[in-house]
Design an enzyme around this catalytic site. Structure first.
Site, PDB file in Angstrom:
ATOM      1  N   HIS A   1       0.845  -1.191   0.000  1.00 36.77           N
ATOM      2  CA  HIS A   1       0.000   0.000   0.000  1.00 36.77           C
ATOM      3  C   HIS A   1       0.884   1.247   0.000  1.00 36.77           C
ATOM      4  CE1 HIS A   1       1.014  -0.635   4.247  1.00 36.77           C
ATOM      5  NE2 HIS A   1       1.005   0.684   4.292  1.00 36.77           N
TER       6      HIS A   1
ATOM      7  N   HIS B   1       5.757   6.116  -1.866  1.00 35.85           N
ATOM      8  CA  HIS B   1       6.519   4.879  -2.028  1.00 35.85           C
ATOM      9  C   HIS B   1       5.733   3.717  -1.416  1.00 35.85           C
ATOM     10  CE1 HIS B   1       7.434   5.881   2.115  1.00 35.85           C
ATOM     11  NE2 HIS B   1       7.744   4.604   2.294  1.00 35.85           N
TER      12      HIS B   1
END
EC number: 3.1.4.58
Length: 189
Positions: free
Chosen positions: A42, A126
């Protein structure tokens, strides 16, 4: 409860990334890294840490408002990088300014709801792939991820996730994630 706000890539994007990560596992030294499990992939927007349940109703209302104020946006998984010599990640490309704004709005929503947050820092999109407890040269993995370009998708929702830390003591066991809230992005939400 331990909470964070997140954006989840769709299944097809995760399958593409999975194929790229499978190739990383073949590199020398890959078995020394602690790879994140695919169900845990995620983009964290705001990590809130331990949150008193009494704050949850206000937090949920404020996160819904943050989602409504942010329009849907395109995103794709792209390239890779590392934080120091201990964290390997895949990056993102697309409407990163909108994603950054959503991250700022979720952090502000948490603060206004009374959640004690760390000092704000500039958001860097990220998705963490692996960690290590020792200094490791992660450049071969970053180089291998360099050409990775996932297909684009539309980010259409914001999620609030509860992180249940492992308690079984099994080697390699990671946290279990549980969805606490979900909001569509944009005025239609």
């Amino acid at each position: 409860m331990r909470l964070f706000a997140a954006v989840l890539p769709p299944d097809e994007a995760l399958r593409e990334l999975g194929r790229a990560v499978d190739r990383l596992h073949e590199l020398p030294g890959a078995d020394a890294l602690r790879w994140t499990g695919r169900p845990a992939w995620h983009f964290t927007l705001a990590f809130m840490g331990e949150v008193d349940e009494a704050l949850l109703p206000d937090l949920i209302e404020r996160l819904g408002r943050a989602a409504r104020r942010t329009e849907e946006f395109p995103l794709r998984l792209h390239g890779g990088g590392h934080f120091g010599r201990r964290t390997l990640w895949v990056g993102a490309a697309g409407a990163l300014d909108t994603m950054r704004m959503l991250a700022e709005r979720t952090e502000a929503a948490a603060r206004r709801a009374g959640v004690s947050m760390e000092e704000p820092r500039r958001y860097h999109a990220h998705l963490t792939l692996a960690r290590t407890r020792t200094d490791t040269d992660l450049r071969p993995y970053v180089d291998a991820l360099g050409p990775f370009e996932g297909r684009s998708w539309t980010v259409s929702r914001l999620l609030l996730i509860r992180s249940n830390l492992p308690g079984g003591g099994r080697p390699g066991e990671g946290p279990r994630y549980e969805e606490v809230g979900r909001w569509p992005l944009g005025a239609a939400g």
